[in-house]
Motif scaffolding. Sequence first.
Motif, mmCIF file in Angstrom:
data_model
loop_
_atom_site.group_PDB
_atom_site.id
_atom_site.type_symbol
_atom_site.label_atom_id
_atom_site.label_comp_id
_atom_site.label_asym_id
_atom_site.label_seq_id
_atom_site.Cartn_x
_atom_site.Cartn_y
_atom_site.Cartn_z
ATOM 1 N N ARG A 345 30.354 9.734 9.940
ATOM 2 C CA ARG A 345 31.312 10.226 10.944
ATOM 3 C C ARG A 345 32.371 9.174 11.242
ATOM 4 N N ARG A 346 31.949 7.918 11.353
ATOM 5 C CA ARG A 346 32.914 6.844 11.614
ATOM 6 C C ARG A 346 33.930 6.741 10.474
ATOM 7 N N LYS A 347 33.450 6.820 9.232
ATOM 8 C CA LYS A 347 34.359 6.735 8.087
ATOM 9 C C LYS A 347 35.350 7.890 8.077
ATOM 10 N N LYS A 348 34.839 9.122 8.327
ATOM 11 C CA LYS A 348 35.731 10.275 8.331
ATOM 12 C C LYS A 348 36.780 10.152 9.427
ATOM 13 N N LEU A 349 36.340 9.724 10.612
ATOM 14 C CA LEU A 349 37.301 9.564 11.713
ATOM 15 C C LEU A 349 38.337 8.492 11.386
ATOM 16 N N GLN A 350 37.900 7.388 10.767
ATOM 17 C CA GLN A 350 38.844 6.326 10.418
ATOM 18 C C GLN A 350 39.853 6.817 9.379
ATOM 19 N N GLN A 351 39.372 7.591 8.399
ATOM 20 C CA GLN A 351 40.289 8.148 7.410
ATOM 21 C C GLN A 351 41.308 9.084 8.055
ATOM 22 N N ARG A 352 40.819 9.914 8.983
ATOM 23 C CA ARG A 352 41.755 10.826 9.645
ATOM 24 C C ARG A 352 42.761 10.061 10.485
ATOM 25 N N HIS A 408 44.942 9.746 19.593
ATOM 26 C CA HIS A 408 44.203 9.297 20.780
ATOM 27 C C HIS A 408 42.825 9.958 20.834
ATOM 28 N N LYS A 409 42.787 11.261 20.539
ATOM 29 C CA LYS A 409 41.510 11.977 20.580
ATOM 30 C C LYS A 409 40.548 11.430 19.535
ATOM 31 N N ASN A 410 41.048 11.218 18.318
ATOM 32 C CA ASN A 410 40.179 10.694 17.265
ATOM 33 C C ASN A 410 39.772 9.252 17.523
ATOM 34 N N GLU A 411 40.661 8.461 18.117
ATOM 35 C CA GLU A 411 40.278 7.096 18.468
ATOM 36 C C GLU A 411 39.197 7.086 19.538
ATOM 37 N N ALA A 412 39.266 8.056 20.451
ATOM 38 C CA ALA A 412 38.204 8.146 21.459
ATOM 39 C C ALA A 412 36.869 8.461 20.795
ATOM 40 N N TRP A 413 36.897 9.427 19.858
ATOM 41 C CA TRP A 413 35.650 9.734 19.134
ATOM 42 C C TRP A 413 35.164 8.533 18.339
ATOM 43 N N LEU A 414 36.102 7.803 17.741
ATOM 44 C CA LEU A 414 35.713 6.635 16.958
ATOM 45 C C LEU A 414 35.112 5.565 17.853
ATOM 46 N N SER A 415 35.715 5.357 19.017
ATOM 47 C CA SER A 415 35.157 4.377 19.957
ATOM 48 C C SER A 415 33.767 4.796 20.397
#
Length: 547
Positions: A345-352, A408-415
């Motif tokens: 999940r972290r990798k996918k979020l970082q790619q996005r 911002h939303k994806n960075e929140a999920w990544l955090s």
Amino acid sequence: MSWGTELWDQFDSLDKHTQWGIDFLERYAKFVKERIEIEQNYAKQLRNLVKKYCPKRSSKDEEPRFTSCIAFFNILNELNDYAGQREVVAEEMAHRVYGELMRYAHDLKTERKMHLQEGRKAQQYLDMCWKQMDNSKKKFERECREAEKAQQSYERLDNDTNATKADVEKAKQQLNLRTHMADENKNEYAAQLQNFNGEQHKHFYVVIPQIYKQLQEMDERRTIKLSECYRGFADSERKVIPIISKCLEGMILAAKSVDERRDSQMVVDSFKSGFEPPGDFPFEDYSQHIYRTISDGTISASKQESGKMDAKTTVGKAKGKLWLFGKKPKGPALEDFSHLPPEQRRKKLQQRIDELNRELQKESDQKEALNKMKDVYEKNPQMGDPGSLQPKLAETMNNIDRLRMEIHKNEAWLSEVEGKTGGRGDRRHSSDINHLVTQGRESPEGSYTDDANQEVRGPPQQHGHHNEFDDEFEDDDPLPAIGHCKAIYPFDGHNEGTLAMKEGEVLYIIEEDKGDGWTRARRQNGEEGYVPTSYIDVTLEKNSKGS
């Protein structure tokens, strides 16, 4: 060494030899043509082989990442270039060797035919001179015989006494006529003989040597042309050897670029889930009923003991079989990739996030370009209307705002993922404490406390709610609550095995987060499922009541 002096009488042999030379030239041309076909077929087969094993890159996920795969695809590219060089060899041979040979063979045939015709004409002329000389010779011989007969007839009549003077005079005139004709034929024969000897000398010392010399030069040029074609045949391939060597060097470099450590790391990055290995199972003591006193052996105590044992067995069985990602959810992929293990999940979020940042940069560049164009239009109205750029500028601004919100939303999920990843050890420790608390509910005498009995008396799980996770657990009794939680955000719970909740709703926790970002909860009506840990405020209680 000249054919005209050495082979003056071998016209037929030279005719056959020159024809053999042209046949040999055409045979070599046929050999070159077949070699060209071999090169073309070889190049075609190599290209088909490369096309067969090249990846079908229909999406980015299918692009090769392992160094061994990248090296193989580089080798395929080099092999494709190698096939191109084989095509260059075929083209060079076709143009420089085969084409030149066919043109030269045509010219050679024409030249040979002309020289042979000249030789035949010279021979025919010499034969004609010989026939004229031979005819004059025969005529002279015939007239000499006739003159000799007239001489004999005259002498016979002259000696005959009975012959008249008229007969003698007539024989004398006939003798003079034959003698005169013999002299004329003699002169004609001498002239024809002299003419024939001159033509024969000219034929064998001038005409034929000249014709044979031309045939010799033609044959030597043919030999030289063959030599040049032999050289061109080799040069056609020698020219591409440096490029072929570079192709082979590229294959060697591709082989050297294989990095087994990097590939191993890629395997880890591709399949790492981020889960922690399961911890130790707590000791569950089933021998406590052996030490109970007679006063504790009531029916109610037996029921409580039986219920407690069933609950403990249920918990142990559930913990032994529970694994959230043992099966992939059948529903669609979630926007926040919460259906994936933490690391993936972290990798996918970082790619996005990276893709969104690139799109944001493009939109920002477009906005800057539009602003500059607007300034130019405002300063020079004749170049364009500034108002015509306003819709596009507004669309670009909306796209920028939308991308920023997405980032911002994806960075929140990544955090959130990174924070949970960093706190795995704490959660594992919390889980161990919970196991210890469960064991601590037992009394020193070996009986369960009242709180533990209340935990067992939870509402039964409704059998009408059957999902994928229920297939994995065959327990009849529900798990005891180990705490409660309050929903901070609403959750729809569309996927199988999840539990929908509203903001502010209070649920019972029956199993805490194992490091995968999910917590198992239960409503008061007995409905159970998984909810995102980041969406709830968890409170674990030592003596939490069952629902």
